[in-house]
Enzyme design. Structure first.
Site, PDB file in Angstrom:
ATOM      1  N   SER A 218      44.925  29.618  40.525  1.00 44.27           N
ATOM      2  CA  SER A 218      45.038  29.742  39.065  1.00 44.27           C
ATOM      3  C   SER A 218      44.264  30.958  38.594  1.00 44.27           C
ATOM      4  O   SER A 218      43.244  31.325  39.178  1.00 44.27           O
ATOM      5  CB  SER A 218      44.458  28.501  38.386  1.00 44.27           C
ATOM      6  OG  SER A 218      43.044  28.481  38.518  1.00 44.27           O
ATOM      7  N   ASP A 219      44.747  31.601  37.530  1.00 44.79           N
ATOM      8  CA  ASP A 219      43.876  32.552  36.851  1.00 44.79           C
ATOM      9  C   ASP A 219      42.734  31.718  36.280  1.00 44.79           C
ATOM     10  O   ASP A 219      42.820  30.497  36.193  1.00 44.79           O
ATOM     11  CB  ASP A 219      44.626  33.328  35.769  1.00 44.79           C
ATOM     12  CG  ASP A 219      43.924  34.659  35.460  1.00 44.79           C
ATOM     13  OD1 ASP A 219      42.702  34.765  35.717  1.00 44.79           O
ATOM     14  OD2 ASP A 219      44.583  35.579  34.966  1.00 44.79           O
ATOM     15  N   TRP A 220      41.651  32.398  35.914  1.00 50.57           N
ATOM     16  CA  TRP A 220      40.417  31.678  35.633  1.00 50.57           C
ATOM     17  C   TRP A 220      40.553  30.681  34.478  1.00 50.57           C
ATOM     18  O   TRP A 220      40.595  31.051  33.326  1.00 50.57           O
ATOM     19  CB  TRP A 220      39.283  32.689  35.403  1.00 50.57           C
ATOM     20  CG  TRP A 220      38.529  33.012  36.677  1.00 50.57           C
ATOM     21  CD1 TRP A 220      37.174  33.106  36.795  1.00 50.57           C
ATOM     22  CD2 TRP A 220      39.036  33.240  38.002  1.00 50.57           C
ATOM     23  NE1 TRP A 220      36.829  33.365  38.115  1.00 50.57           N
ATOM     24  CE2 TRP A 220      37.945  33.454  38.873  1.00 50.57           C
ATOM     25  CE3 TRP A 220      40.308  33.255  38.567  1.00 50.57           C
ATOM     26  CZ2 TRP A 220      38.095  33.698  40.244  1.00 50.57           C
ATOM     27  CZ3 TRP A 220      40.462  33.509  39.932  1.00 50.57           C
ATOM     28  CH2 TRP A 220      39.355  33.718  40.738  1.00 50.57           C
TER      29      TRP A 220
END
Ligand SMILES: *[C@@H]1O[C@H](CO)[C@@H](O)[C@H](O)[C@H]1NC(C)=O
Ligand SMILES: *[C@@H]1O[C@H](CO)[C@@H](O)[C@H](O)[C@H]1NC(C)=O
Ligand SMILES: *[C@@H]1O[C@H](CO)[C@@H](O)[C@H](O)[C@H]1NC(C)=O
Ligand SMILES: *[C@@H]1O[C@H](CO)[C@@H](O)[C@H](O)[C@H]1NC(C)=O
Ligand SMILES: *[C@@H]1O[C@H](CO)[C@@H](O)[C@H](O)[C@H]1NC(C)=O
Ligand SMILES: *[C@@H]1O[C@H](CO)[C@@H](O)[C@H](O)[C@H]1NC(C)=O
Ligand SMILES: *[C@@H]1O[C@H](CO)[C@@H](O)[C@H](O)[C@H]1NC(C)=O
Ligand SMILES: *[C@@H]1O[C@H](CO)[C@@H](O)[C@H](O)[C@H]1NC(C)=O
Ligand SMILES: *[C@@H]1O[C@H](CO)[C@@H](O)[C@H](O)[C@H]1NC(C)=O
Ligand SMILES: *[C@@H]1O[C@H](CO)[C@@H](O)[C@H](O)[C@H]1NC(C)=O
Length: 877
Positions: free
Chosen positions: A288-290
């Site tokens: 996942s992106d952050w």
């Protein structure tokens, strides 16, 4: 990726609401993303066989909790790196370290190289330079102890010219972006570090990508925007470079904050399960992106293999959608063991594929604190007095490469009567503009480079790197002139010192005017620009500065440091503007690279990787700024233009640009001669859609899962770090351990139909190996062309091969291949290139496969998207 402090919890109610509304969505606008389950399991295809075997063996010996540890970050700012998984102390296997950026080791101590940005790799049009940059970036990450470099970027591609992060990637053309990304990935991974292609997919603007972020700018939204992309556009444009990344063996992919067809990227089963894993055959892991997550089990089913940086809300809640929630999800029987094993196998396969088992060194820097000794767990101020920065210098001689790429990426847009190169013997040189000088706060004076002060050598956000040094144009030009010993050189780095600028410009033989335009990631704002640019004009009254100087100096040379196109309508054709140079974002050797071109040490050969239009209206695509006020839906961004972005858009509209995609001058002249095209396919060669079924899913584990829940509860006496994400449970009651108010609540159609089905699955026609059906990459024609350097200087030319696919929905021409070639003065070079089946194919949404249409296919070769002197009609297959 973004970093900052907590905000309100995101309600899971929204997700449930979305699920309940899905029947409505299916029939009405807004767009709907169909489900695709189960999540495909990796099979070690392509060049992954050995890595897959090693990964399976490794995973087979892990306990449930150890597996969970590898799938989940331990929390933002809890370790040294931008993101870190849990570790396996039993095997002395340390946390997997993730670090920005696509242009070097981001957020590290300063002993790293700030490489030219992706957009400069695009303007250099060189496979070799892309590869070498990747290789050196990889070496630096390796030396710092980083396992996964968060780059390269092939999304955004650059649909909107103002898109904040366009500069991180390789320009607006999917083919060149794919070629350059593949080279970058090979470079990074051959130095023993896992690359990460991002952001998957359709995040073409920063504005409204994420509710939590938007709120911090006083612009509340219920949901992130939805990029609504039809299947044909997806395949022919946005997915294309990801296919090349997968084919190059990329180990990981980051999904985006935004939505596709009203389903969040990191839990969109159609894009991850179907497009990336089933069709493109991706064998690595999706991370996942952050904090771009909205659910745990739903993301597992949708294909998300790892949660980063782990916590439910960035900034530290101590809770996670993964972590102990995954332990619970496996224990309560919702998540099949094969799915968890596949997640971990994918992670470890990437690790082994690049040889991390041999290249790993302990992390020796800290992302949150530059001091030598500090907190091991920065977020919570624990682990005081730890050696966190060893200032390991990983730069080697990389600055000479940075200087070379910086120079080779420069695009000479205008050059009247040989205004350039300068001789170095000019009596009086004026350097004018803030963009030539230094930032009074130092090159790293603004967090994540989020300001506009001094010369621009990098955009802002997580794509940035700290400068170990930054050679400014003022410094380098002054050196060049004074080392020759005779000229006068005066620099004015205040754009508003108008009287003095005029006084100097009046007497200077040459006035070098420096201007810029910046952009960056959406979590930071600069001068009212929230990531994306608010306009396409120059910053700091650059237009007025240029016009002022050009009105009194007949040898005004404009140097642009911009993240993308700017409007130059007011001055580009002023006869006193004798040259225009675009230098992009050149990294830490900026001034030296520029001097090499201005003074002719290097003959420029860069080509613009985007179109320069006359007016803002010349482009049909833009950043959407009307915020959705709906309680349920994000801002709807319909990609109605289809594949027609940038030059394809200009060509379709018959809009004449100032400088077209692919254009760039040299100090010499080139001619294109003798195009020939030879079919090289055999009579037996034809495209075979893939059929049949996959193997069944198979758990890797040999360590059986205990039915005694208390075996998974925190061990007695375990000292927990506050807010740290662990795999253990706080209670042997699963509901209590989860703490989720929705725990066990049954929702209609949950789990999603087919999500837990591990039986053999039908294979997609366009699948067949990493990158898709191998038949797509079969060479069908060989093209050869002769390029002549008819001038007096050695120089580089970039033959560009475009194809017209011929249909009413096809671009006039689309780039398919190129090469940067050095040709000596008066020399000839014969360039040969292949045309593959993919190059002449279109996507058929009905058949869900590629096909070659009946329309006539014409090959063009030349020096830009509009200078195509040679053409050839392809014989039918
Ligand atoms: C989005 O919707 C369009 C139009 O219905 C469809 O062609 C496309 O495949 C969908 N894509 C995704 C990722 O759901
Ligand atoms: C999970 O990782 C954490 C952090 O590295 C570590 O403290 C813990 O011991 C690991 N748990 C297991 C079961 O290995
Ligand atoms: C554990 O790994 C570290 C490197 O990460 C190494 O220095 C150390 O010797 C290893 N310890 C054991 C017991 O193998
Ligand atoms: C489990 O996930 C839910 C959201 O789905 C969250 O509210 C809860 O805090 C999580 N629990 C733990 C222990 O991380
Ligand atoms: C940099 O050093 C490497 C070896 O360490 C060498 O192969 C390379 O040629 C050097 N590059 C330059 C540009 O000096
Ligand atoms: C465009 O944005 C830049 C940067 O914020 C600003 O300096 C400039 O004045 C703006 N131009 C116009 C025409 O508003
Ligand atoms: C060009 O510069 C000269 C001074 O050298 C000035 O007289 C003339 O007006 C300028 N032309 C334009 C179009 O600004
Ligand atoms: C530019 O102006 C200088 C005097 O300022 C003059 O000598 C020169 O001929 C002019 N050049 C052109 C191309 O007009
Ligand atoms: C199983 O655990 C998951 C993760 O905590 C939770 O979301 C789900 O509601 C649980 N399902 C059942 C049937 O208890
Ligand atoms: C073109 O394709 C042929 C046949 O696959 C291959 O042998 C050759 O190396 C290719 N040439 C180039 C320039 O890629």
């Amino acid at each position: 990726m973004v970093y900052w402090q907590p905000w309100a919890e995101i309600s899971t109610a929204v997700i449930i609401l979305n699920t309940l509304l899905s029947p409505y969505l299916r029939n009405e606008n807004p767009s709907y993303s169909p489900p695709y389950y189960p999540s495909p399991w990796t099979d070690g295809s392509g060049e992954w066989a050995e890595a897959y075997e090693k990964a399976r063996n490794f995973v087979s010996e892990l306990t449930l909790l150890e597996k969970i540890n590898l799938t989940t970050g331990t929390g933002n700012e809890q370790g040294n790196c931008a993101g870190e998984t849990g570790s396996i102390p039993r095997l002395n296997f340390s946390a997997i370290c993730f670090q920005d950026s696509p242009a070097g080791v981001g957020s590290a101590d300063y002993f790293v190289t700030a490489f030219p940005a992706g957009i400069n790799v695009a303007s250099a049009w060189s496979r070799d330079l892309a590869y070498r940059r990747g290789r050196l970036m990889g070496e630096e990450h390796r030396g710092k102890g980083v396992d996964v470099q968060l780059g390269p970027v092939v999304g955004p591609l650059g649909r909107a010219p103002e898109g904040g992060r366009n500069w991180e990637g390789f320009g607006v053309d999917p083919v060149s972006a794919g070629i350059l990304a593949a080279e970058t990935i090979k470079g990074i991974q051959e130095s023993g570090v896992v690359a990460c292609a991002k952001h998957f997919i359709g995040n073409e603007q920063e504005r409204y990508r994420w509710a939590a972020e938007s709120a911090t700018f006083g612009e509340p939204i219920a949901e992130g925007y939805s990029a609504n992309i039809d299947d044909k556009t997806m395949h022919e444009l946005y997915l294309w470079p990801f296919a090349d990344a997968v084919r190059a063996g990329v180990g990981s992919v980051v999904c985006a904050y935004s939505q596709i067809n009203n389903s969040y990227s990191c839990s969109n089963s159609y894009i991850i399960n179907k497009l990336l894993k089933a069709e493109l055959g991706f064998q690595g892991f999706v991370v996942s992106d952050w904090d771009a997550m909205y659910g745990g089990v739903s993301s597992v089913f949708a294909g998300l293999d790892m949660a980063m940086p782990g916590d439910t809300v960035l900034g530290g809640t101590g809770y996670s959608f993964y972590g102990s929630n995954l332990t619970i999800g496996v224990l309560n029987g919702t998540i099949p063991e094969w799915r968890l094993d596949d997640m971990v196998t994918r992670i470890m396969a990437a690790f082994f594929k690049v040889g991390r088992d041999k290249t790993r060194v302990p992390v020796n820097f800290n992302s949150w604190d530059l001091s030598q000794y500090g907190d091991a767990h920065h977020l919570v101020g624990q682990g005081k007095g730890t050696l966190i920065n060893q200032y390991v210098d990983v730069r080697g001689n990389h600055s000479s490469f940075v200087r070379e790429l910086g120079a080779k990426s420069i695009v000479l847009l205008k050059n009247t009567n040989h205004a350039l190169p300068l001789t170095g013997n000019e009596k009086f040189t004026a350097i004018i503009g803030e963009d030539s000088g230094s930032n009074p706060d130092g090159p790293n004076g603004c967090t994540y480079r989020a300001c506009a002060s001094g010369t621009l050598a990098m955009g802002w956000g997580s794509g940035s790197v700290e400068f170990s040094h930054l050679i400014t144009p003022e410094q380098a030009i002054t050196n060049e002139i004074t080392s020759r010993g005779n000229g006068v050189v005066t620099a004015i780095t205040n754009n508003y010192a108008i009287d003095y600028i005029q006084k100097i410009a009046k007497v200077a033989d040459v006035a070098l005017v420096f201007v810029n335009a910046n952009s960056g990631e959406g979590f930071l704002e600069v001068d009212g620009n929230i990531g994306d640019r608010n306009n396409l004009t120059l910053w700091k009254d650059g237009d007025a500065l240029i016009q002022n100087v050009a009105s009194i100096n007949n040898n005004t040379i404009v140097i642009l440091h911009t993240v993308g196109p700017v409007l130059m309508t007011n001055w580009y054709d002023n006869p006193n503007v004798t040259a225009i140079v675009w230098a992009g974002l050149p990294g830490d050797e900026s001034g030296n690279s520029l001097v090499d071109v201005l003074y002719g040490h290097i003959n420029p050969g860069g080509k613009t990787p985007f179109t320069w239009g006359l007016l803002r209206e010349s482009w049909s695509t833009h950043v959407t700024t009307n915020r959705s006020t709906s309680d349920v839906f994000g801002t709807q961004i319909d990609f109605e233009e289809g594949v027609f972005i940038d030059y394809r858009d200009f060509d379709r509209q018959n809009e004449t640009p100032i400088y077209e995609f692919g254009f760039g001058l040299s100090y010499t002249e080139f001619q294109f001669l003798n195009l020939s095209v030879t079919p090289i396919y055999s009579s037996s060669s034809k495209y075979i859609p893939t059929t049949g079924h996959t193997k069944p899913a198979k758990p890797a584990g040999t360590v059986s899962i205990s039915s005694t829940i208390s075996d998974y509860v925190f061990p007695k006496g375990f000292r927990r770090i506050p807010l740290f994400i662990y795999p253990w449970l706080t209670s042997s009651c699963l509901k209590n351990a989860s703490g989720d108010p929705e725990y066990g609540v049954s929702v209609d159609s949950w789990p999603p139909h087919g999500a837990t089905n591990g039986s053999p699955q039908p294979r997609l026609p366009a699948s067949g190996g990493p990158g898709g059906n191998p038949g797509l990459y079969e060479a069908l024609y060989s093209v050869s062309v002769t390029i002549q350097n008819s001038g007096q200087r050695d120089g580089d030319e970039v033959p560009q091969l475009y194809i017209s696919l011929g249909g009413p929905e096809d671009p006039k021409v689309a780039l398919r291949n190129f090469e940067r070639i050095t040709i000596p003065a008066n020399g000839l070079h014969t360039w040969t290139a292949n045309i593959t089946r993919r190059d002449i194919s279109n996507w058929d949404p009905a058949r869900q496969d590629w096909f070659v249409s009946e329309y006539e296919k014409i090959v063009y070769v030349g020096s830009s998207s509009r200078k195509l002197p040679l053409k050839f009609t392809l014989p039918k297959l």
